[in-house]
Design a protein around this motif. Sequence first.
Motif, PDB file in Angstrom:
ATOM      1  N   HIS A 129      19.337 -44.007 116.611  1.00 34.91           N
ATOM      2  CA  HIS A 129      19.050 -44.399 117.933  1.00 34.91           C
ATOM      3  C   HIS A 129      18.656 -43.190 118.951  1.00 34.91           C
ATOM      4  O   HIS A 129      17.794 -43.008 119.483  1.00 34.91           O
ATOM      5  N   GLU A 130      19.614 -42.163 118.751  1.00 37.57           N
ATOM      6  CA  GLU A 130      19.597 -41.384 119.849  1.00 37.57           C
ATOM      7  C   GLU A 130      20.007 -39.728 119.554  1.00 37.57           C
ATOM      8  O   GLU A 130      20.479 -39.080 120.345  1.00 37.57           O
ATOM      9  N   VAL A 131      20.144 -39.571 118.343  1.00 38.74           N
ATOM     10  CA  VAL A 131      20.484 -38.113 117.755  1.00 38.74           C
ATOM     11  C   VAL A 131      19.560 -37.076 117.754  1.00 38.74           C
ATOM     12  O   VAL A 131      18.275 -37.495 116.987  1.00 38.74           O
ATOM     13  N   LEU A 132      19.316 -36.119 118.782  1.00 37.78           N
ATOM     14  CA  LEU A 132      18.075 -35.107 118.509  1.00 37.78           C
ATOM     15  C   LEU A 132      18.503 -33.990 117.619  1.00 37.78           C
ATOM     16  O   LEU A 132      19.252 -33.402 117.781  1.00 37.78           O
ATOM     17  N   CYS A 162      20.668 -34.079 127.662  1.00 42.26           N
ATOM     18  CA  CYS A 162      19.774 -34.643 126.957  1.00 42.26           C
ATOM     19  C   CYS A 162      19.859 -36.491 126.785  1.00 42.26           C
ATOM     20  O   CYS A 162      21.165 -36.538 126.644  1.00 42.26           O
ATOM     21  N   GLN A 163      19.137 -37.096 127.532  1.00 42.36           N
ATOM     22  CA  GLN A 163      19.200 -38.532 127.421  1.00 42.36           C
ATOM     23  C   GLN A 163      18.287 -39.227 126.234  1.00 42.36           C
ATOM     24  O   GLN A 163      18.116 -40.436 126.251  1.00 42.36           O
ATOM     25  N   GLY A 164      18.061 -38.351 125.380  1.00 37.18           N
ATOM     26  CA  GLY A 164      17.201 -39.098 124.039  1.00 37.18           C
ATOM     27  C   GLY A 164      15.934 -39.490 124.587  1.00 37.18           C
ATOM     28  O   GLY A 164      15.535 -40.615 124.089  1.00 37.18           O
ATOM     29  N   TYR A 165      15.272 -39.102 125.500  1.00 35.08           N
ATOM     30  CA  TYR A 165      14.075 -39.785 125.968  1.00 35.08           C
ATOM     31  C   TYR A 165      12.729 -39.439 125.005  1.00 35.08           C
ATOM     32  O   TYR A 165      11.930 -39.980 124.996  1.00 35.08           O
TER      33      TYR A 165
END
Lengths: 431, 78
Positions: free
Chosen positions: B41-44, B22-25
Amino acid sequence: MSPDEPGIVVVGASLAGLRGAEALRRGGYAGPLTLVGDEPHAPYDRPPLSKHVLAGELRPDATALPHLADLDATWRLGQPAVGLDRSARVLRLADGVELRYEKLLIATGAQARPWPVTDGSGPLPSGIHTLRSRDDAAALRIALAAGPKRVLIVGGGLIGCEAASCCRDLGLAVTLADPNPTPLARILGSLIGSVIVSCMNTAGVDFRPGTHVEAFEADASGRVCRARLKDGAAIETDCVIVALGATRDTSWLAEAGLNADAGGLTCDSACRALDSEGRPAPGLYAAGDVARCPSPFYGGRLVAFEHWGNAVAQAGHAARNMLANDDDQRAYRHLPSFWSSQFGINIKGVGLADGADAVAVVQGSRASRRFLAVYGREGRAIAAISFDQARWLPAYAERIEAGAAFPPILGATDQSIKDFGAPDFPEPRSR
Amino acid sequence: MTEPRKEPGAGPLRVVVDLNRCQGYAQCCYAAPEHFELRGHEVLFYDPTPPAGKQAEIARAVQACPVRAISFDMGSVS
Ligand SMILES: Cc1cc2nc3c(=O)[nH]c(=O)nc-3n(C[C@H](O)[C@H](O)[C@H](O)COP(=O)(O)OP(=O)(O)OC[C@H]3O[C@@H](n4cnc5c(N)ncnc54)[C@H](O)[C@@H]3O)c2cc1C
Ligand code: SF4
């Protein structure tokens, strides 16, 4: 296929066992397939346990893993394997059942390292937890929901840090004690670990560096009330999480003549288990946390990775080799990678950083808590870590796989590296 | 001996995201906002057990993910 053909048996019904079994079916294996697991649960995912489950956002039983292929398998859950007779190719289960096998995939993973109980120290007080399984998470979740006065976490590895983050999300007072100068010192070094210290300070975790917990004291009801430290001081606590890493219970293999101990089951590069003479044991493969394999990226050093991505990739690789001829056993080439989330930050790493002699922050800054750092050893890039900078990581992973010079320069980016130094790893553990 | 039986639709779906990949898109979050959420910012954060009726949404999220990080099945009763 005759009905009494022994077929393939997978021991350990978790991530590596499930993904290995699926890979066997996808690889065309149509014979009998049995999965043996000592937990009563169908395969489930562990990473959410120390994150959303402790935080109370997911139920402990909510993380069952999807099955990604039709397994058509026989499941023997709630049954530990207790012995292996390699010459007869028989696996013995706790209930006395003996399973014949043609090939065996050992995927028994790891267990939480328990608090060492020494002679004369008496029984361990209640209220002391470890975290590995769904049942552990359920018990710990109940303890946290009861509102302990102060949680003490012993050990600042990934799970200890994630648990500390959850405790603060729950508004609980929490102390994290670690012998090193910073958390995550063993895997990332203290230069990068210092960022976690600043996160802990902001979040209100009482981080105690250089702290050795020696023993626990119980109140009249037998419940933990205090931790005694090596320097004579004490920490008042009514809920303890022992987060001292993992060991492998390979005692059931003790009589099997293999190279197995608490550090794992030694394998060759093709994921074949090695016997005590160092030869591949016919039909015996291992994958996941239990498998200690030579890593091609680190000079053939034997490592048992403890990461989700390795369990998936290695299980697939072992399954592939299980179905291939003896002269077509391919080597497992895997650059380890992991993620963690704590204090709202997405941490991702590739490679093994321990053993690095330098680290450079190549994107962002430690002060902003958004950065990417690369680790080097003898002039080569060997690992990288990102804090909320995941998009950059694959490019660095490629450089590391290619054995690029340290620090690697990425094409278009303007890199003026200002933050550069020794990673500051602790002395290797003596035990 | 327990056997996880496969009865499509009987229990909740089972979802797992490969968070290495996962790239947090956040495309999954647009496709199935009730079940995928990007934090900070980018924790799914995702729901590993969406209700049985949500299959179409989850399938949309799977398709939307540019790095194919999401897997799911129809669940089982055990
Ligand atoms: C709380 C927690 C959080 C984690 N978070 C992350 C993360 O964020 N990112 C990441 O990359 N990795 C994470 N991991 C690591 C990841 O979950 C493991 O690498 C992965 O579970 C390994 O899979 P495995 O199948 O090899 O072993 P395991 O998952 O340990 O499974 C082994 C199974 O075998 C069973 N077993 C053991 N002995 C026997 C026996 N004799 N007979 C039968 N069955 C037996 C065990 O009970 C278990 O069910 C985390 C681990 C934990 C515990
Ligand atoms: S769409 Fe894929 S890459 Fe993007 S956040 Fe969702 S799972 Fe991650």
